[in-house]
Every structure is written in C-alpha cells, then in structure tokens.
Design an enzyme around this catalytic site. Structure first.
Site, PDB file in Angstrom:
ATOM      1  N   SER A   1       0.834  -1.199   0.000  1.00 24.02           N
ATOM      2  CA  SER A   1       0.000   0.000   0.000  1.00 24.02           C
ATOM      3  C   SER A   1       0.871   1.253   0.000  1.00 24.02           C
ATOM      4  CB  SER A   1      -0.977  -0.043   1.181  1.00 24.02           C
ATOM      5  OG  SER A   1      -2.145   0.689   0.865  1.00 24.02           O
TER       6      SER A   1
ATOM      7  N   LYS B   1     -22.397  17.265   9.314  1.00 22.54           N
ATOM      8  CA  LYS B   1     -21.287  17.728  10.144  1.00 22.54           C
ATOM      9  C   LYS B   1     -20.758  16.621  11.046  1.00 22.54           C
ATOM     10  CE  LYS B   1     -18.389  20.679  11.746  1.00 22.54           C
ATOM     11  NZ  LYS B   1     -17.208  21.017  10.911  1.00 22.54           N
TER      12      LYS B   1
END
Length: 286
Positions: free
Chosen positions: A103, A155
């Site tokens: 990765s 939010k």
C-alpha cells in the site's frame, strides 16, 4: 542535524551510496505516546531525504522499505518529495523491499529507477481503506445518549453513536474512490503501465515478489546487497562507499515511562487518543 547521523557500512574507496530506511507504519506521530510504538519518524525521514539528495558527496540513493503503508497524506508527501528532488538532482534511486512494502509502502516506491524485492516480500495492496465503529447498540444497552448540535446534516458524518446513512456512505465512498484514483495514476506513471492494466490488478490484495515481478510491479527479485549493486552500476562504480542514515536515540515508550509525571505532555496524549478515534483514509495493508 543533531537528531540525524550517517553510519558507514562499507569502506569502499569510490563514490558514495546512501541508504534511507522506511520501517513501520507511515504516519506523522507528533507526540511521545506514539513515538515508542512506531520506529518510523515522518519528519526526520523527510529531512533525511532532503539531505541525501542535496549532499553533493552522495551519488545514488537506496530506499529500504519495510512497511505496510500508512496515511494517505504522509505517503503522498514522501512520494512528492522523492519525485521532485530526484528531478532536480538527477540522482539514481533504487528501492529495496524488505518483508513488506505494501500500500503506502509501495506508493512511496514509485519514483524509483529500479525496484528490488526479497523473494519473501509481500507487496502491492494498491488501494485505500477507511474504517470506523458503530457503538449505537452498546449505547442503547447501557442507556447512553449523545446530544449533538450541528450546523449541517453531515457535520457529524460517521458518528459512531448512530447508524451511518446511505448518503453518508456515498459521500465517504466518493472520497475513497478519488484517493484510489490518485494511487492508480502514481503506479501507472511510476511503472510505465497502462492505467486500465493497473486497475485490473489494484483490488487491494498483496502479491508475492514473483507475482509482482510477473505483473510489472517490481523489476527484479533481490536483497539489499543486490540493490547496492544496481545502484553502483547506475553511477559506474565498482567499489562504492555505502552509508546509512540513522537517527540518534529516540524518545521512546521506555523513556516516557521513566520520566517524572511533571514532564509528561498530557495534553498531547489526550489529543493523540482523540485523534485515534477519527476515521482517516489510509494507504495501509491490514
């Protein structure tokens, strides 16, 4: 720099090759709590990279990677610095992969002129991951209720105290897809591969060294000595002097536990614990 020194590994008489190590998870651990748990120091490593490229005595650089990857931001920061400095100073860069270069560990290898992996190396894992928790059922069981006041409906996206909505999942998947696209582009450019060819093998899995070589993800199977040999060839050197960057004694967990409590940065520890609960996009093999 007081926190960085060079160790000479081979007493060659010729030109100098420097080895830079990436060991452990690639993340910017900014306080003492995490310093002992991770041997990789992001800020120190960035300084090592800059020093190695700018040092006129160093003619070639080996990046020794033994990492499962890490943060998207930190991985790209290393990649961009290696790429830009290599373009400026035109020094050969060879990657030597250890037990794992997956990765983000693979991502930072992409500016290399040549990549070598040990026959037991696990590499690849081209992809992005982000995870969170859902504590809602546990909270219900214990009668815990969270009150949230927010300015917009998203939010508190991925709030672990409630179920994630379909809209939130689409928003987060859009972020993951964008970061995945960057990873694919970096591999396609670094390995000179067709983008669709990269996508066809970039499903997050790890590959053995022999598999990676057959797919074009690495150049050859070999160890650190082989990487030194390849780097020496690139600078037409038969008897190179090899140095290794090594940090001075780091502030580790043992040091932390031996300090009087008055010297501990409890505010930093609290911040680290809070940040660990925040979902973060990672180029990381788990």
């Amino acid at each position: 720099m007081k926190w960085m020194k060079q160790l000479r590994l081979e007493e060659g008489l010729g030109q100098t090759i420097a080895i830079l190590n990436v060991d452990g998870t690639i993340e910017d651990s900014g306080n003492a709590l995490s310093a002992g748990a991770n041997t990789f120091d992001h800020q120190v490593f960035l300084q090592e990279v800059e020093d190695a490229f700018k040092n006129s005595e160093i003619k070639a650089i080996i990046l020794a990677v033994d990492s499962p990857g890490g943060g998207v931001y930190e991985s790209d920061q290393i990649y961009q610095k290696l790429k830009s400095l290599k373009e400026i100073y035109q020094k050969p860069l060879v990657v030597s992969m250890g037990s794992m270069a997956a990765s983000g560990g693979y991502y930072i290898s992409m500016p290399a002129d040549k990549i070598l992996a040990n026959r037991f190396t696990m590499t690849g894992s081209i992809g992005v991951i982000m995870s969170t928790y859902n504590y809602s059922q546990l909270a219900d069981k214990w009668g815990i209720e969270e009150l949230v006041f927010k300015s917009g409906k998203n939010k508190d996206i991925l709030n672990p105290m409630r179920d994630t909505t379909q809209e939130e999942m689409q928003i987060m998947q859009g972020i993951i897809d964008e970061y995945y696209g960057y990873f694919v582009d970096v591999v396609a450019t670094g390995r000179k591969m067709d983008r669709q060819a990269v996508i066809s093998i970039a499903d997050g899995r790890v590959y053995t060294a022999s598999q990676a070589k057959s797919l074009g993800l690495i150049d050859q199977i070999g160890d650190l000595d082989g990487a030194i040999t390849e780097a020496a060839k690139m600078i037409n050197e038969t008897n190179p002097k090899v140095i290794k960057y090594k940090k001075d004694d780091l502030f580790n967990l043992n040091t932390l536990l031996s300090l009087p409590s008055s010297r501990l940065d409890f505010s930093g520890i609290k911040e680290d614990l809070q940040n660990s609960a925040v979902p973060t996009a990672m180029y990381l093999y788990r």
